[in-house]
Design a protein around this motif. Structure first.
Motif, mmCIF file in Angstrom:
data_model
loop_
_atom_site.group_PDB
_atom_site.id
_atom_site.type_symbol
_atom_site.label_atom_id
_atom_site.label_comp_id
_atom_site.label_asym_id
_atom_site.label_seq_id
_atom_site.Cartn_x
_atom_site.Cartn_y
_atom_site.Cartn_z
ATOM 1 N N LYS A 1 6.404 -14.956 -20.687
ATOM 2 C CA LYS A 1 7.021 -13.634 -20.644
ATOM 3 C C LYS A 1 6.835 -12.992 -19.282
ATOM 4 O O LYS A 1 5.739 -12.982 -18.730
ATOM 5 C CB LYS A 1 6.416 -12.720 -21.709
ATOM 6 C CG LYS A 1 6.827 -13.058 -23.103
ATOM 7 C CD LYS A 1 6.249 -12.056 -24.081
ATOM 8 C CE LYS A 1 6.643 -12.418 -25.496
ATOM 9 N NZ LYS A 1 6.003 -11.511 -26.457
ATOM 10 N N LEU A 2 7.916 -12.425 -18.769
ATOM 11 C CA LEU A 2 7.882 -11.707 -17.499
ATOM 12 C C LEU A 2 7.161 -10.384 -17.721
ATOM 13 O O LEU A 2 7.504 -9.639 -18.629
ATOM 14 C CB LEU A 2 9.313 -11.478 -17.021
ATOM 15 C CG LEU A 2 9.507 -11.016 -15.589
ATOM 16 C CD1 LEU A 2 10.840 -11.499 -15.073
ATOM 17 C CD2 LEU A 2 9.380 -9.530 -15.437
ATOM 18 N N VAL A 3 6.139 -10.120 -16.890
ATOM 19 C CA VAL A 3 5.369 -8.879 -17.045
ATOM 20 C C VAL A 3 5.491 -7.944 -15.847
ATOM 21 O O VAL A 3 5.127 -6.778 -15.934
ATOM 22 C CB VAL A 3 3.881 -9.154 -17.354
ATOM 23 C CG1 VAL A 3 3.747 -9.978 -18.628
ATOM 24 C CG2 VAL A 3 3.168 -9.837 -16.210
ATOM 25 N N GLY A 4 5.983 -8.442 -14.709
ATOM 26 C CA GLY A 4 6.102 -7.579 -13.542
ATOM 27 C C GLY A 4 6.454 -8.372 -12.301
ATOM 28 O O GLY A 4 6.848 -9.536 -12.381
ATOM 29 N N CYS A 5 6.285 -7.734 -11.162
ATOM 30 C CA CYS A 5 6.591 -8.340 -9.870
ATOM 31 C C CYS A 5 5.519 -7.961 -8.859
ATOM 32 O O CYS A 5 4.898 -6.902 -8.963
ATOM 33 C CB CYS A 5 7.939 -7.857 -9.349
ATOM 34 S SG CYS A 5 9.323 -8.305 -10.411
ATOM 35 N N MET A 6 5.321 -8.823 -7.876
ATOM 36 C CA MET A 6 4.353 -8.576 -6.811
ATOM 37 C C MET A 6 4.918 -9.203 -5.539
ATOM 38 O O MET A 6 5.589 -10.227 -5.608
ATOM 39 C CB MET A 6 3.004 -9.187 -7.173
ATOM 40 C CG MET A 6 1.892 -8.792 -6.228
ATOM 41 S SD MET A 6 0.258 -9.023 -6.977
ATOM 42 C CE MET A 6 0.114 -7.529 -7.938
ATOM 43 N N ALA A 7 4.639 -8.588 -4.395
ATOM 44 C CA ALA A 7 5.237 -9.081 -3.159
ATOM 45 C C ALA A 7 4.342 -8.864 -1.957
ATOM 46 O O ALA A 7 3.530 -7.938 -1.916
ATOM 47 C CB ALA A 7 6.574 -8.374 -2.920
ATOM 48 N N LEU A 8 4.547 -9.737 -0.997
ATOM 49 C CA LEU A 8 4.058 -9.547 0.370
ATOM 50 C C LEU A 8 5.309 -9.232 1.168
ATOM 51 O O LEU A 8 6.178 -10.091 1.345
ATOM 52 C CB LEU A 8 3.380 -10.823 0.888
ATOM 53 C CG LEU A 8 2.112 -11.228 0.163
ATOM 54 C CD1 LEU A 8 1.733 -12.659 0.508
ATOM 55 C CD2 LEU A 8 0.978 -10.271 0.518
ATOM 56 N N SER B 1 4.978 -10.030 9.211
ATOM 57 C CA SER B 1 5.203 -10.152 10.655
ATOM 58 C C SER B 1 3.873 -10.039 11.376
ATOM 59 O O SER B 1 2.922 -9.459 10.857
ATOM 60 C CB SER B 1 6.154 -9.053 11.144
ATOM 61 O OG SER B 1 5.565 -7.784 10.991
ATOM 62 N N ARG B 2 3.812 -10.599 12.527
ATOM 63 C CA ARG B 2 2.634 -10.488 13.391
ATOM 64 C C ARG B 2 1.319 -10.717 12.643
ATOM 65 O O ARG B 2 0.306 -10.074 12.907
ATOM 66 C CB ARG B 2 2.599 -9.125 14.080
ATOM 67 C CG ARG B 2 3.817 -8.849 14.942
ATOM 68 C CD ARG B 2 3.799 -7.465 15.580
ATOM 69 N NE ARG B 2 3.287 -6.388 14.762
ATOM 70 C CZ ARG B 2 3.986 -5.697 13.864
ATOM 71 N NH1 ARG B 2 5.248 -5.988 13.641
ATOM 72 N NH2 ARG B 2 3.428 -4.717 13.186
ATOM 73 N N GLY B 3 1.350 -11.581 11.626
ATOM 74 C CA GLY B 3 0.120 -11.908 10.927
ATOM 75 C C GLY B 3 -0.323 -10.896 9.902
ATOM 76 O O GLY B 3 -1.471 -10.903 9.474
ATOM 77 N N GLU B 4 0.583 -10.018 9.465
ATOM 78 C CA GLU B 4 0.218 -9.057 8.437
ATOM 79 C C GLU B 4 1.373 -8.829 7.490
ATOM 80 O O GLU B 4 2.498 -9.251 7.752
ATOM 81 C CB GLU B 4 -0.274 -7.746 9.034
ATOM 82 C CG GLU B 4 0.708 -7.021 9.916
ATOM 83 C CD GLU B 4 0.072 -5.761 10.487
ATOM 84 O OE1 GLU B 4 0.530 -4.670 10.125
ATOM 85 O OE2 GLU B 4 -0.881 -5.878 11.273
ATOM 86 N N ALA B 5 1.078 -8.159 6.365
ATOM 87 C CA ALA B 5 2.114 -7.869 5.373
ATOM 88 C C ALA B 5 1.700 -6.672 4.532
ATOM 89 O O ALA B 5 0.521 -6.329 4.441
ATOM 90 C CB ALA B 5 2.336 -9.077 4.466
ATOM 91 N N GLU B 6 2.697 -6.074 3.903
ATOM 92 C CA GLU B 6 2.466 -4.995 2.952
ATOM 93 C C GLU B 6 2.478 -5.575 1.541
ATOM 94 O O GLU B 6 3.356 -6.364 1.199
ATOM 95 C CB GLU B 6 3.551 -3.932 3.076
ATOM 96 C CG GLU B 6 3.390 -2.811 2.083
ATOM 97 C CD GLU B 6 4.513 -1.782 2.138
ATOM 98 O OE1 GLU B 6 4.443 -0.814 1.361
ATOM 99 O OE2 GLU B 6 5.457 -1.948 2.927
ATOM 100 N N VAL B 7 1.524 -5.179 0.718
ATOM 101 C CA VAL B 7 1.458 -5.602 -0.681
ATOM 102 C C VAL B 7 2.134 -4.540 -1.535
ATOM 103 O O VAL B 7 1.860 -3.347 -1.394
ATOM 104 C CB VAL B 7 -0.006 -5.795 -1.130
ATOM 105 C CG1 VAL B 7 -0.091 -6.082 -2.628
ATOM 106 C CG2 VAL B 7 -0.672 -6.905 -0.326
#
Length: 176
Positions: free
Chosen positions: A77-84, A88-94
């Motif tokens: 069952k799909l419960v949600g989503c998560m992302a990076l 860029s430049r060795g970093e990301a937003e969660v």
């Protein structure tokens, strides 16, 4: 690069597929999700989920983002989503959301911990940053449990009306 897949004790984080669109739309379409996220509109039109899924594949292929569908490992069952996002430049937003029927089960914390490990070990990112609406302290607990440190308060335009709201800012640096 192969499509990413992350397994935890109870969850599977995998790339979004076209057949996920109706469930993404159903869960993300709940006003309570839009109310505590800065980028999910309400109402959430059905075609938006399909466009998001198409964009996820493009962003992974270009190295711009790693988006995941979170499913229960046993039921699927799909419960949600998560992302990076904005890798860029060795970093990301969660960023993440969990569907209302799955709140208070520890899924966000479990998935976030796994995502942080993926970001640092597999993508070799040096820094992650995240924020949440100040009126959503539950999201801060998720980030804290995943090893993020609180940086302070900021402000961001949220939702389709661009209303400016206070947001709590966090970061985590690889090796800390």
């Amino acid at each position: 690069m192969d499509e990413p897949r992350i397994e935890t004790q109870r969850l599977l984080l995998r790339t979004p597929q076209p057949e996920d669109a109706s469930e993404v739309q159903r869960l993300a379409g709940d006003f309570r999700i839009a109310d505590v996220t800065s980028s999910i509109p309400h109402p959430y039109p059905p075609e938006l989920a399909q466009r998001w899924i198409e964009r996820c594949a493009e962003e992974w292929a270009s190295g711009a983002a790693a988006n995941f569908i979170i499913t229960e490992a046993d039921s699927g069952k799909l419960v949600g989503c998560m992302a990076l996002k904005d890798i860029s430049r060795g970093e990301a937003e969660v960023g993440y959301w969990i569907g209302v029927p799955y709140w208070s089960r520890g899924y966000a914390s479990e998935a976030c911990n796994a995502l942080v490990d993926f970001a640092f070990r597999h993508l070799r990112l040096r820094r992650l940053h995240a924020s949440h609406l100040a009126r959503n302290p539950q999201s801060g607990r998720v980030l804290f449990k995943a090893g993020f440190r609180h940086l302070g308060l900021g402000h961001a335009a949220c939702g389709s009306q661009g209303k400016v709201e206070p947001v709590e800012l966090y970061e985590q640096v690889s090796g800390e």
